[in-house]
Design a protein around this motif. Structure first.
Motif, short mmCIF file in Angstrom:
data_model
loop_
_atom_site.label_atom_id
_atom_site.label_comp_id
_atom_site.label_asym_id
_atom_site.label_seq_id
_atom_site.Cartn_x
_atom_site.Cartn_y
_atom_site.Cartn_z
N THR A 1 106.88 -13.67 -116.30
CA THR A 1 105.53 -13.96 -115.81
C THR A 1 105.54 -15.14 -114.85
O THR A 1 104.92 -15.09 -113.78
N ASP A 2 106.27 -16.19 -115.20
CA ASP A 2 106.35 -17.36 -114.33
C ASP A 2 107.00 -17.02 -112.99
O ASP A 2 106.56 -17.47 -111.94
N ALA A 3 108.07 -16.20 -113.03
CA ALA A 3 108.74 -15.80 -111.79
C ALA A 3 107.81 -14.96 -110.92
O ALA A 3 107.79 -15.10 -109.69
N ARG A 4 107.02 -14.10 -111.54
CA ARG A 4 106.05 -13.28 -110.79
C ARG A 4 105.03 -14.19 -110.10
O ARG A 4 104.71 -14.00 -108.92
N ASP A 5 104.55 -15.20 -110.81
CA ASP A 5 103.57 -16.13 -110.25
C ASP A 5 104.16 -16.94 -109.09
O ASP A 5 103.46 -17.26 -108.13
N ARG A 6 105.45 -17.30 -109.17
CA ARG A 6 106.12 -18.06 -108.12
C ARG A 6 106.56 -17.20 -106.95
O ARG A 6 107.00 -17.71 -105.92
N GLY A 7 106.52 -15.87 -107.13
CA GLY A 7 107.00 -14.97 -106.08
C GLY A 7 108.51 -14.83 -106.08
O GLY A 7 109.10 -14.50 -105.06
N GLN A 8 109.14 -15.07 -107.22
CA GLN A 8 110.60 -14.99 -107.33
C GLN A 8 111.05 -13.89 -108.28
O GLN A 8 112.15 -13.96 -108.83
N LEU A 9 110.22 -12.87 -108.44
CA LEU A 9 110.57 -11.74 -109.30
C LEU A 9 110.98 -10.57 -108.42
O LEU A 9 110.27 -10.21 -107.48
N VAL A 10 112.13 -9.98 -108.74
CA VAL A 10 112.61 -8.79 -108.05
C VAL A 10 112.64 -7.66 -109.07
O VAL A 10 113.39 -7.71 -110.05
N ASP A 11 111.81 -6.64 -108.85
CA ASP A 11 111.74 -5.50 -109.77
C ASP A 11 112.62 -4.38 -109.23
O ASP A 11 112.26 -3.71 -108.27
N ALA A 12 113.78 -4.18 -109.84
CA ALA A 12 114.72 -3.15 -109.42
C ALA A 12 114.76 -2.00 -110.42
O ALA A 12 115.77 -1.32 -110.57
N THR A 13 113.64 -1.76 -111.11
CA THR A 13 113.60 -0.73 -112.15
C THR A 13 113.17 0.64 -111.64
O THR A 13 113.32 1.62 -112.35
N TYR A 14 112.62 0.70 -110.44
CA TYR A 14 112.13 1.96 -109.87
C TYR A 14 111.13 2.63 -110.82
O TYR A 14 111.15 3.84 -111.02
N GLY A 15 110.27 1.82 -111.43
CA GLY A 15 109.21 2.34 -112.29
C GLY A 15 109.64 2.67 -113.70
O GLY A 15 108.83 3.11 -114.51
N ARG A 16 110.87 2.45 -114.01
CA ARG A 16 111.35 2.73 -115.36
C ARG A 16 111.20 1.48 -116.24
O ARG A 16 110.86 0.42 -115.76
N ARG A 17 111.46 1.67 -117.50
CA ARG A 17 111.34 0.57 -118.47
C ARG A 17 112.40 -0.50 -118.19
O ARG A 17 113.56 -0.20 -117.93
N THR A 18 111.99 -1.75 -118.26
CA THR A 18 112.92 -2.87 -118.06
C THR A 18 113.80 -3.02 -119.29
O THR A 18 113.30 -3.17 -120.40
N ARG A 19 115.10 -2.97 -119.09
CA ARG A 19 116.04 -3.11 -120.20
C ARG A 19 116.90 -4.35 -120.08
O ARG A 19 117.45 -4.82 -121.08
N ALA A 20 117.05 -4.88 -118.85
CA ALA A 20 117.84 -6.10 -118.66
C ALA A 20 117.11 -7.02 -117.70
O ALA A 20 116.49 -6.57 -116.73
N VAL A 21 117.17 -8.31 -117.98
CA VAL A 21 116.60 -9.34 -117.11
C VAL A 21 117.76 -10.20 -116.65
O VAL A 21 118.50 -10.75 -117.47
#
Length: 88
Positions: free
Chosen positions: A35-55
């Protein structure tokens, strides 16, 4: 200087030397980091819409979400390290 790249799924690749941690997304502290990374603009979502299994957390404080298991990412990381050691 040899750059090692790790496939994190769906053709997405990260630099192995920048990875600090590979963790599971279930715990509350990790959810807070996302959540903090999303707020800072430092989140990269490479899941292609699938469930997140690794961070994946990098040394630049970027947080990368992957749809493959943390163990799989870690194994790819270890194979990459072993491969580079045997090449030299």
């Amino acid at each position: 200087m040899d750059i090692q790249l790790i496939n994190i799924g769906f053709g997405n690749i990260v630099s192995a030397s920048r990875v600090v941690a590979i963790v599971s997304p279930e715990s509350a502290p990790i959810k807070r980091i996302i959540t903090d990374a999303r707020d800072r603009g430092q989140l990269v979502d490479a899941t292609y819409g699938r469930r997140t299994r690794a961070v994946i957390i990098t040394d630049s404080s970027h947080v990368i979400l992957s749809a493959i298991q943390p163990e799989t990412v870690a194994n790819r990381f270890m194979v990459s390290k072993e491969g580079s050691a045997s090449e030299h």
